[in-house]
Design an enzyme around this catalytic site. Sequence first.
Site, PDB file in Angstrom:
ATOM      1  N   CYS A 142       0.869  -1.172   0.000  1.00  0.00           N
ATOM      2  CA  CYS A 142       0.000   0.000   0.000  1.00  0.00           C
ATOM      3  C   CYS A 142       0.908   1.226   0.000  1.00  0.00           C
ATOM      4  O   CYS A 142       1.541   1.527   1.007  1.00  0.00           O
ATOM      5  CB  CYS A 142      -0.908  -0.003   1.220  1.00  0.00           C
ATOM      6  SG  CYS A 142      -1.992   1.448   1.301  1.00  0.00           S
ATOM      7  N   GLU A 164      -4.009   1.121  -6.013  1.00  0.00           N
ATOM      8  CA  GLU A 164      -3.089   0.072  -6.438  1.00  0.00           C
ATOM      9  C   GLU A 164      -3.013   0.098  -7.957  1.00  0.00           C
ATOM     10  O   GLU A 164      -3.969   0.522  -8.623  1.00  0.00           O
ATOM     11  CB  GLU A 164      -3.554  -1.297  -5.924  1.00  0.00           C
ATOM     12  CG  GLU A 164      -2.498  -2.379  -6.006  1.00  0.00           C
ATOM     13  CD  GLU A 164      -1.198  -1.988  -5.343  1.00  0.00           C
ATOM     14  OE1 GLU A 164      -0.280  -1.526  -6.079  1.00  0.00           O
ATOM     15  OE2 GLU A 164      -1.086  -2.123  -4.120  1.00  0.00           O
TER      16      GLU A 164
END
Length: 329
Positions: A2, A127
């Site tokens: 992340c 992402e």
Amino acid sequence: MCGRTSCHLPVEAVRRACRYIDSCGQEQLPDWKDEHKYFPSYNKSPQSNSPVLLSRLHFEKDADPCDRVIAAMRWGLIPSWFREADASKIQFNTSNCRSETMMERRSYKVPLEKGRRCVVLADGFFEWQQFRGEKQPYFIYFPQIKTEKSFFSRSVEEEVWDDWRLLTMAGIFDCWEPPNGGEPLYSYTIITVDSCKALSDIHHRMPALLDGEEAIAKWLDFGEVPIQEALKVIHPVENITFHPVSTVVNNSLNNTPQCLEPVEIEEMPYISPSRRKMMSKSPPKEDPDPLKRSRQPAQKSSSSKRGSAELMERWLKKHEARHNKRPKI
């Protein structure tokens, strides 16, 4: 992993989104600590400050174990034992930590043994997926459900979203004190796990999400819940949704609602049919290359000026429409 999040809600909206039930059964709002250090952003990267939820016991020894506070902390954990005078000189990346090895690495094991568990708050995270030789960004967040307004709901004059369910990610924090004196620095890392099925085609790792009050309470209660028991809530979570967004988000300096707005792409060869239902179908467009359009730099437009409430309202309507569709017989 992340490496980019969004948390654009103002201080009071974040506070309302973190309401909880105290030991007396009453609904409460957590207090903010150092709220002036929090700067809302649609595009947060490591080393920026983000809101973190944690037990008040970390700051007040006689506090009720159920009480919570929100603190603005630096993304990228600086271990308490770090001896350089400048925190930015840390030689390793601590923005994420792998759940499988965090009890083996001193940077994470030491604060975990001290009970320094926290919940990192965000609208969602970004992402990137390999797509036609390039990387297509996605915005990933909890599914949203309209609920009755609580006692702490906003006034009608306040133009911010009040029903958005924040993404709650398990984290570890630490407090570093400069060796030459100065203000202590609170920082955190986001724990990551293997991706759930829904996200596995996009990336093989995801944040350890705490889905629901029970998981959040267990992770925060370092006094009553030992680490081995708390670790049981660290696992992939399937209750997640996502949509593709513009490559405007690729540059962390771009901080506009356009970072979150859904874009349409021609096809998704890496998303299996069972997962395509999570994405809205692309209607025919005159533009033969909508992906190319999404790669253009951010421009001032009416879409980028829309407020967050209107943007999130549109998303919710799309989710409701998808949910109400019946299969053809």
